[in-house]
Write an enzyme that holds these catalytic residues in place. Structure first.
Site, PDB file in Angstrom:
ATOM      1  N   SER A   8       8.790  -6.047 -37.147  1.00 49.32           N
ATOM      2  CA  SER A   8      10.068  -5.343 -35.788  1.00 49.32           C
ATOM      3  C   SER A   8      11.610  -5.133 -36.040  1.00 49.32           C
ATOM      4  CB  SER A   8       9.797  -6.071 -34.145  1.00 49.32           C
ATOM      5  OG  SER A   8      10.650  -5.533 -33.474  1.00 49.32           O
ATOM      6  N   HIS A  33       7.404  -1.601 -37.712  1.00 56.56           N
ATOM      7  CA  HIS A  33       7.674  -1.287 -36.304  1.00 56.56           C
ATOM      8  C   HIS A  33       9.067  -1.125 -35.863  1.00 56.56           C
ATOM      9  CE1 HIS A  33       5.103  -1.893 -32.719  1.00 56.56           C
ATOM     10  NE2 HIS A  33       6.297  -3.140 -32.272  1.00 56.56           N
ATOM     11  N   ASP A  35      10.531  -0.889 -32.066  1.00 54.93           N
ATOM     12  CA  ASP A  35      11.201  -1.009 -30.864  1.00 54.93           C
ATOM     13  C   ASP A  35      11.520   0.236 -29.809  1.00 54.93           C
ATOM     14  OD1 ASP A  35       8.882  -2.965 -29.924  1.00 54.93           O
ATOM     15  OD2 ASP A  35      10.047  -4.448 -31.553  1.00 54.93           O
ATOM     16  N   MET A  37      12.773   1.285 -26.383  1.00 52.56           N
ATOM     17  CA  MET A  37      13.203   1.054 -24.956  1.00 52.56           C
ATOM     18  C   MET A  37      14.213   1.462 -24.154  1.00 52.56           C
ATOM     19  SD  MET A  37      13.112  -3.365 -25.425  1.00 52.56           S
ATOM     20  CE  MET A  37      12.098  -4.161 -26.754  1.00 52.56           C
ATOM     21  N   HIS A  66       6.690   2.628 -31.163  1.00 51.59           N
ATOM     22  CA  HIS A  66       6.219   1.719 -30.018  1.00 51.59           C
ATOM     23  C   HIS A  66       7.516   2.106 -28.959  1.00 51.59           C
ATOM     24  CE1 HIS A  66       5.692  -2.078 -27.944  1.00 51.59           C
ATOM     25  NE2 HIS A  66       5.307  -1.284 -27.596  1.00 51.59           N
ATOM     26  N   MET A  68       8.064   2.386 -25.618  1.00 45.68           N
ATOM     27  CA  MET A  68       8.159   1.284 -23.809  1.00 45.68           C
ATOM     28  C   MET A  68       9.084   2.162 -22.902  1.00 45.68           C
ATOM     29  SD  MET A  68       8.301  -2.189 -25.253  1.00 45.68           S
ATOM     30  CE  MET A  68       9.044  -1.941 -27.423  1.00 45.68           C
ATOM     31  N   MET A 137      -0.054  -5.955 -26.378  1.00 45.53           N
ATOM     32  CA  MET A 137       1.429  -6.875 -26.248  1.00 45.53           C
ATOM     33  C   MET A 137       0.872  -8.852 -25.398  1.00 45.53           C
ATOM     34  SD  MET A 137       4.003  -4.814 -26.424  1.00 45.53           S
ATOM     35  CE  MET A 137       5.189  -6.552 -26.343  1.00 45.53           C
ATOM     36  N   GLY A 142      10.348  -5.933 -23.975  1.00 43.97           N
ATOM     37  CA  GLY A 142      11.865  -5.831 -23.936  1.00 43.97           C
ATOM     38  C   GLY A 142      12.307  -6.561 -24.236  1.00 43.97           C
ATOM     39  N   PHE A 143      11.934  -7.695 -25.030  1.00 44.63           N
ATOM     40  CA  PHE A 143      12.720  -8.797 -25.918  1.00 44.63           C
ATOM     41  C   PHE A 143      12.296  -9.342 -26.883  1.00 44.63           C
ATOM     42  CE2 PHE A 143      14.025  -8.566 -21.396  1.00 44.63           C
ATOM     43  CZ  PHE A 143      15.733  -7.826 -21.055  1.00 44.63           C
ATOM     44  N   GLY A 145      11.930 -12.555 -29.315  1.00 44.42           N
ATOM     45  CA  GLY A 145      12.115 -13.825 -29.782  1.00 44.42           C
ATOM     46  C   GLY A 145      11.514 -14.971 -28.271  1.00 44.42           C
ATOM     47  N   ASP A 175       1.215  -7.604 -30.441  1.00 45.10           N
ATOM     48  CA  ASP A 175       3.193  -7.562 -30.579  1.00 45.10           C
ATOM     49  C   ASP A 175       3.914  -8.411 -29.977  1.00 45.10           C
ATOM     50  OD1 ASP A 175       5.456  -6.493 -31.048  1.00 45.10           O
ATOM     51  OD2 ASP A 175       5.196  -4.834 -30.224  1.00 45.10           O
TER      52      ASP A 175
HETATM   53  C1  DX5 Z   1       8.844  -6.711 -27.220  1.00 46.60           C
HETATM   54  C2  DX5 Z   1       8.674  -5.961 -28.964  1.00 46.60           C
HETATM   55  C3  DX5 Z   1       7.999  -6.371 -30.206  1.00 46.60           C
HETATM   56  C4  DX5 Z   1       9.519  -7.402 -30.221  1.00 46.60           C
HETATM   57  C5  DX5 Z   1       8.267  -8.787 -30.756  1.00 46.60           C
HETATM   58  O1  DX5 Z   1       8.913  -6.038 -26.590  1.00 46.60           O
HETATM   59  O2  DX5 Z   1       7.558  -4.896 -28.592  1.00 46.60           O
HETATM   60  O3  DX5 Z   1       8.117  -5.972 -30.850  1.00 46.60           O
HETATM   61  O4  DX5 Z   1      10.872  -7.091 -31.106  1.00 46.60           O
HETATM   62  O5  DX5 Z   1       9.249  -9.808 -31.062  1.00 46.60           O
HETATM   63  P1  DX5 Z   1       8.679 -10.805 -31.471  1.00 46.60           P
HETATM   64  O6  DX5 Z   1       8.036 -11.098 -33.113  1.00 46.60           O
HETATM   65  O7  DX5 Z   1      10.716 -11.978 -31.508  1.00 46.60           O
HETATM   66  O8  DX5 Z   1       8.395 -11.671 -30.567  1.00 46.60           O
HETATM   67 ZN    ZN Z   2       6.581  -3.311 -30.819  1.00 47.38          ZN
END
Ligand code: DX5
Ligand code: ZN
Length: 221
Positions: A8, A33, A35, A37, A66, A68, A137, A142-143, A145, A175
Site C-alpha cells: 500500500s 495498492h 488508497d 480517501m 481502493h 474509500m 478490511m 482510514g489510516f 499502521g 487489508d
Molecule cells: C487503510 C488502507 C490500507 C492501509 C494499510 O484504510 O485501506 O490499505 O494502507 O496499512 P497497514 O498495512 O499499515 O495497516
Molecule cells: Zn487499502
C-alpha cells in the site's frame, strides 16, 4: 494459485514517490495498492486522481485502486482514465452496488467490493458471482499502521466458503495490519492477496519484506 502481494503506497514516502515506485517495480510485489480517501467515507484524506495518474506513469505493475469514498460512481470513469486496472468500491458507500460493479466492468477493468470490519460476510450473497475480488478490511479504513482485527480471519473463511459454493472466481484480498506474523493464517483462511503498508515501508529493507510476504506458506491445518 500462489498468493499475491500488494504494497500500500499510503505508507510510502510522498516526497520520494518515484523512488518507492521503482522499489516496488523491482521487488517481488504483484500489484500497487492505492488508497483513495475522501474525508467523508473515512476520517482521513489521502490522495486522488492526479497522484494516481502520476503513479501510473512510473508503475510497471497493475494498479489496485481502493476507493474509500462516498458514492464512488461519480468517479469510476476518472479513475479508469487515471490508470486503474482494478477498482474496488465499498459496499457501505454504494446506493446501488450492482450498478457500480457493472459500470466498472463496462470500462473493461476488474471490479472489487470491500467490506468494513462491522459488515458481515453474508451481505455479499447477492453480488459475489459478479465481482473479481472481495477486499476484507481487517482494520477500520482510514489510516495505515493500525492493529489487525482478529475476527477478520473468520470472515475470510466464510467468504472463501461462499466463493467455493457459488463457483465464483473472486479473489479475497485482506487489508490492514498484515504482517508476516499473521499472513500465513490469513492465507490458510482463504486470502489470495495480501496488502501491506506500514509493515513494508517502515521496515529496514522493504524489498526483503515484500519477498518475505511473498514466500510465506499457509499454516498447516
Ligand atoms: C487503510 C488502507 C490500507 C492501509 C494499510 O484504510 O485501506 O490499505 O494502507 O496499512 P497497514 O498495512 O499499515 O495497516
Ligand atoms: Zn487499502
Amino acid at each position: 494459485m500462489k498468493h499475491l502481494v500488494a504494497p500500500s503506497m499510503l505508507s510510502a514516502d510522498f516526497a520520494n514517490l518515484q523512488g518507492d515506485i521503482e522499489m516496488v517495480n523491482h521487488s517481488e510485489a504483484d500489484w500497487f495498492h492505492l488508497d483513495v480517501m475522501d474525508g467523508m467515507f473515512v476520517p482521513n484524506i489521502s490522495f486522488g486522481l492526479p497522484v494516481v495518474k502520476a503513479i501510473d506513469r512510473h508503475a510497471r505493475k497493475p494498479l489496485d485502486v481502493h476507493l474509500m469514498i462516498n458514492d464512488p460512481d461519480r468517479y469510476l470513469e476518472d479513475f479508469y482514465h487515471a490508470g486503474a486496472d482494478l477498482l474496488t468500491v465499498h459496499l457501505e458507500a454504494c446506493q446501488h452496488l450492482h450498478r457500480s460493479i457493472q459500470k466498472i466492468h463496462s470500462l473493461g477493468i476488474k471490479a472489487g467490493v470491500s467490506l468494513n470490519p462491522h459488515t458481515p460476510a453474508n451481505t455479499l450473497e447477492a453480488i459475489i458471482h459478479e465481482v473479481d475480488l472481495v477486499l476484507v478490511m481487517s482494520v477500520n479504513p482510514g489510516f495505515g499502521g493500525q492493529q489487525f482485527i482478529p475476527q477478520s480471519i473468520q470472515k475470510i473463511h466464510k467468504i472463501s466458503q461462499m466463493i467455493r459454493q457459488t463457483n465464483s472466481s473472486a479473489l479475497i484480498e485482506v487489508d490492514g495490519g498484515v504482517t508476516t506474523e499473521n499472513a500465513s493464517e490469513l492465507l490458510e483462511a482463504g486470502a489470495n492477496v495480501l496488502v501491506a503498508g506500514s509493515f513494508v515501508f517502515k521496515s529496514a529493507d522493504p524489498p526483503a519484506t515484500i519477498q518475505n510476504l511473498k514466500q510465506l506458506r499457509k499454516t498447516a491445518g
